[in-house]
Design an enzyme around this catalytic site. Structure first.
Site, PDB file in Angstrom:
ATOM      1  N   GLU A 114      46.799  47.456  45.361  1.00  0.00           N
ATOM      2  CA  GLU A 114      45.411  47.681  45.766  1.00  0.00           C
ATOM      3  C   GLU A 114      44.590  46.404  45.606  1.00  0.00           C
ATOM      4  O   GLU A 114      44.776  45.642  44.662  1.00  0.00           O
ATOM      5  CB  GLU A 114      44.799  48.824  44.950  1.00  0.00           C
ATOM      6  CG  GLU A 114      45.433  50.139  45.344  1.00  0.00           C
ATOM      7  CD  GLU A 114      44.814  51.350  44.667  1.00  0.00           C
ATOM      8  OE1 GLU A 114      44.517  52.313  45.374  1.00  0.00           O
ATOM      9  OE2 GLU A 114      44.615  51.330  43.452  1.00  0.00           O
ATOM     10  N   CYS A 127      38.588  41.385  44.406  1.00  0.00           N
ATOM     11  CA  CYS A 127      39.332  41.675  43.181  1.00  0.00           C
ATOM     12  C   CYS A 127      40.801  41.864  43.568  1.00  0.00           C
ATOM     13  O   CYS A 127      41.128  42.796  44.295  1.00  0.00           O
ATOM     14  CB  CYS A 127      38.744  42.956  42.580  1.00  0.00           C
ATOM     15  SG  CYS A 127      39.601  43.489  41.110  1.00  0.00           S
ATOM     16  N   CYS A 134      51.843  47.560  35.412  1.00  0.00           N
ATOM     17  CA  CYS A 134      51.556  46.647  34.298  1.00  0.00           C
ATOM     18  C   CYS A 134      52.506  46.991  33.158  1.00  0.00           C
ATOM     19  O   CYS A 134      52.818  48.162  32.954  1.00  0.00           O
ATOM     20  CB  CYS A 134      50.095  46.838  33.851  1.00  0.00           C
ATOM     21  SG  CYS A 134      49.539  45.572  32.686  1.00  0.00           S
ATOM     22  N   CYS A 138      47.092  49.699  28.035  1.00  0.00           N
ATOM     23  CA  CYS A 138      45.743  49.905  27.500  1.00  0.00           C
ATOM     24  C   CYS A 138      45.353  51.362  27.769  1.00  0.00           C
ATOM     25  O   CYS A 138      45.491  51.841  28.900  1.00  0.00           O
ATOM     26  CB  CYS A 138      44.768  48.933  28.147  1.00  0.00           C
ATOM     27  SG  CYS A 138      45.301  47.222  27.915  1.00  0.00           S
ATOM     28  N   CYS A 141      42.990  52.527  30.731  1.00  0.00           N
ATOM     29  CA  CYS A 141      43.189  51.912  32.059  1.00  0.00           C
ATOM     30  C   CYS A 141      44.203  52.703  32.881  1.00  0.00           C
ATOM     31  O   CYS A 141      45.293  53.018  32.402  1.00  0.00           O
ATOM     32  CB  CYS A 141      43.678  50.476  31.873  1.00  0.00           C
ATOM     33  SG  CYS A 141      44.166  49.690  33.418  1.00  0.00           S
ATOM     34  N   CYS A 372      36.765  49.045  38.367  1.00  0.00           N
ATOM     35  CA  CYS A 372      37.663  48.445  37.374  1.00  0.00           C
ATOM     36  C   CYS A 372      38.520  49.500  36.718  1.00  0.00           C
ATOM     37  O   CYS A 372      38.006  50.506  36.232  1.00  0.00           O
ATOM     38  CB  CYS A 372      36.849  47.861  36.230  1.00  0.00           C
ATOM     39  SG  CYS A 372      36.336  46.212  36.460  1.00  0.00           S
TER      40      CYS A 372
HETATM   41  N1  SAH Z   1      45.073  42.981  33.041  1.00  0.00           N
HETATM   42  C1  SAH Z   1      43.914  42.214  33.073  1.00  0.00           C
HETATM   43  C2  SAH Z   1      43.160  42.282  34.385  1.00  0.00           C
HETATM   44  C3  SAH Z   1      43.036  43.615  35.063  1.00  0.00           C
HETATM   45  S1  SAH Z   1      41.981  44.838  34.376  1.00  0.00           S
HETATM   46  C4  SAH Z   1      43.004  42.582  31.918  1.00  0.00           C
HETATM   47  O1  SAH Z   1      43.280  43.573  31.281  1.00  0.00           O
HETATM   48  O2  SAH Z   1      42.060  41.852  31.676  1.00  0.00           O
HETATM   49  C5  SAH Z   1      40.327  44.289  34.762  1.00  0.00           C
HETATM   50  C6  SAH Z   1      39.289  44.801  33.768  1.00  0.00           C
HETATM   51  O3  SAH Z   1      39.037  46.206  33.913  1.00  0.00           O
HETATM   52  C7  SAH Z   1      39.712  44.600  32.334  1.00  0.00           C
HETATM   53  O4  SAH Z   1      38.646  44.149  31.537  1.00  0.00           O
HETATM   54  C8  SAH Z   1      40.076  46.010  31.937  1.00  0.00           C
HETATM   55  O5  SAH Z   1      40.081  46.162  30.553  1.00  0.00           O
HETATM   56  C9  SAH Z   1      39.002  46.805  32.637  1.00  0.00           C
HETATM   57  N2  SAH Z   1      39.285  48.233  32.745  1.00  0.00           N
HETATM   58  C10 SAH Z   1      40.495  48.836  32.780  1.00  0.00           C
HETATM   59  N3  SAH Z   1      40.348  50.179  32.896  1.00  0.00           N
HETATM   60  C11 SAH Z   1      39.021  50.440  32.949  1.00  0.00           C
HETATM   61  C12 SAH Z   1      38.245  51.616  33.110  1.00  0.00           C
HETATM   62  N4  SAH Z   1      38.826  52.797  33.265  1.00  0.00           N
HETATM   63  N5  SAH Z   1      36.904  51.506  33.121  1.00  0.00           N
HETATM   64  C13 SAH Z   1      36.308  50.293  33.032  1.00  0.00           C
HETATM   65  N6  SAH Z   1      36.987  49.134  32.917  1.00  0.00           N
HETATM   66  C14 SAH Z   1      38.333  49.192  32.853  1.00  0.00           C
HETATM   67 FE1  SF4 Z   2      47.282  46.137  32.192  1.00  0.00          FE
HETATM   68 FE2  SF4 Z   2      45.160  47.717  32.547  1.00  0.00          FE
HETATM   69 FE3  SF4 Z   2      45.620  46.637  30.156  1.00  0.00          FE
HETATM   70 FE4  SF4 Z   2      44.791  45.063  32.174  1.00  0.00          FE
HETATM   71  S1  SF4 Z   2      43.627  46.748  31.225  1.00  0.00           S
HETATM   72  S2  SF4 Z   2      46.462  44.655  30.722  1.00  0.00           S
HETATM   73  S3  SF4 Z   2      45.841  46.073  33.920  1.00  0.00           S
HETATM   74  S4  SF4 Z   2      46.957  48.122  31.220  1.00  0.00           S
END
Ligand code: SAH
Ligand code: SF4
Length: 394
Positions: A114, A127, A134, A138, A141, A372
């Site tokens: 995406e 973006c 991944c 997290c 996420c 995000c």
């Molecule tokens: N893996 C990288 C980049 C992709 S995520 C990272 O983790 O930085 C991009 C951003 O979106 C990161 O700051 C992540 O923590 C945030 N993010 C992930 N899930 C989210 C959610 N459900 N709501 C808001 N931000 C989120």
């Molecule tokens: Fe991976 Fe989502 Fe964590 Fe970024 S925030 S490192 S995309 S699991």
């Protein structure tokens, strides 16, 4: 609105594409056609301009190349981008593309990624994804619920920029089919953020090579100041990124105490907050004009107290920093809720008083799940036991 580009057909992908390749690979493509070594550099410069500065989608357009060479190129190669499977346009103009990459083996279907475009009045941010899925998990996420399918290659990464420019008419003389919400700027994509699916520092070389193509002034032409890599905190790769790519950096901090960050961002168990912030302090050429962005997702009752806000300010002391408070974007089955708006304001107030302008942005493209952390291209969900069994990183 949902748009389906064209039916998938494996025969479309028989010819390798030149769109997204770097100078070495383009030189090799000419060598394979018998172009003498002496002439290869010039030919690469010419095709580079067609692909990356003008957005050519057919070899016929490339009038600085001889007719014969154009025919040879068309016989052997294509200029295909990742194939758009669906395009969704939000009421606020945000676009989300689901695109299919080339399959690893003939006869198989390629994986889906995406890419999201967020237009504002004076800028447009693309973006892009760096991995399918991944390895990290997290807990807030959506991408983290999907296993790593594969790393994107540089062509897949650059291809996302090309397909976005095609669809929003961001080439000289081109026009968007659907102009909803586009900025008034000359270029419709002004900024690139590596904040889509995946952890870009776990696909270091490919992301670095792709960003070198994006930043080339004779091609796509993005200034490194307008490219931001976001990482969950892969500490050993941060100085290397600074030395080899040196784009802007964003850190997914999300918690100010190791105990909580271990849960929210499990990579923290390997590289805790103090080590992460030390790597940030050492990042090259930081100044007021070049600050690190710290992302902080607002999770109700989890990380949104006043004492968290005060600790955040204390931790970042001495680092040229911006703080980006992100309201949690929900996804089906997510184990968190977004903080109440009043609580976000109280938190932001503490941060603002410490001298950080931290506008809380309205999440964009919520109606198309483009915000995000909502990206997740396939319906492969990890079971809870699989998630627990996985190491914090690979
Ligand atoms: N893996 C990288 C980049 C992709 S995520 C990272 O983790 O930085 C991009 C951003 O979106 C990161 O700051 C992540 O923590 C945030 N993010 C992930 N899930 C989210 C959610 N459900 N709501 C808001 N931000 C989120
Ligand atoms: Fe991976 Fe989502 Fe964590 Fe970024 S925030 S490192 S995309 S699991």
């Amino acid at each position: 609105m949902c748009y389906t580009a064209r039916a998938m057909s494996n025969s479309d992908h028989i010819k390798p594409t030149l769109a997204g390749l770097g100078p070495t690979e383009l030189g090799q493509a000419f060598a394979a056609l018998g172009v003498p070594e002496k002439a290869q550099r010039m030919r690469v410069a010419q095709i580079w301009n067609w692909i990356y500065a003008r957005g050519a989608q057919s070899f016929d357009e490339m009038t600085t190349l001889s007719k014969e060479l154009r025919a040879q190129l068309a016989d052997a190669y294509s200029l295909e981008r990742p194939e758009i499977v669906t395009e969704q346009v939000s009421i606020d103009g945000t676009r989300k593309w689901l695109a299919r990459l080339e399959a690893d083996k003939p006869g198989e279907q390629g994986p889906l990624i995406e890419t999201v475009y967020i237009p504002e009045s004076t800028r447009g941010t693309l973006c892009i994804s760096s991995q399918v899925g991944c390895t990290l998990t997290c807990s807030f996420c959506h991408t983290g619920t999907q296993k790593l399918v594969r790393n994107l290659n540089p062509g897949d990464i650059v291809g996302q920029i090309l397909l976005a420019r095609d669809r929003i008419g961001d080439w000289a003389g081109a026009e968007a089919e659907d102009p909803t919400g586009l900025p008034e700027t000359e270029r419709k994509i002004t900024n690139i953020v590596l904040m889509g699916m995946g952890e870009p520092l776990y696909n270091f070389e490919h992301v670095r090579d792709a960003m070198a193509i994006a930043a080339d002034s004779g091609g796509l032409g993005f200034s490194k100041r307008r490219i931001t890599l976001s990482t969950s905190g892969v500490v050993p790769q941060i100085p290397r990124w600074g030395a080899e790519a040196n784009t802007m950096l964003a850190i997914s901090l999300h918690a100010v105490r190791d105990e909580l960050r271990d849960e929210l961002v499990p990579v923290n168990r390997k590289w805790p907050i103090a080590e992460l912030l030390e790597a940030c302090r050492q990042y090259p050429s930081l100044s007021n004009a070049k600050r690190i962005t710290f992302e902080y997702v607002m999770l109700k009752g989890v990380n949104d107290s006043i004492s968290d806000a005060k600790e955040l300010v204390r931790l970042l002391k001495g680092i040229p920093a911006k703080i980006n408070l992100i309201p949690f974007n929900p996804w089906p089955g997510a184990p968190f809720e977004c903080s109440d708006w009043e609580q976000i304001e109280i938190f932001a107030e503490v941060v603002n008083r410490a001298g950080y302008a931290s506008p809380v942005r309205n999440p964009r493209g919520r109606d198309i799940m483009a915000a995000c952390g909502q990206l997740k291209s396939e319906s492969v969900k990890k079971s809870a036991s699989e998630r627990r069994a996985e190491p914090a990183s690979t």
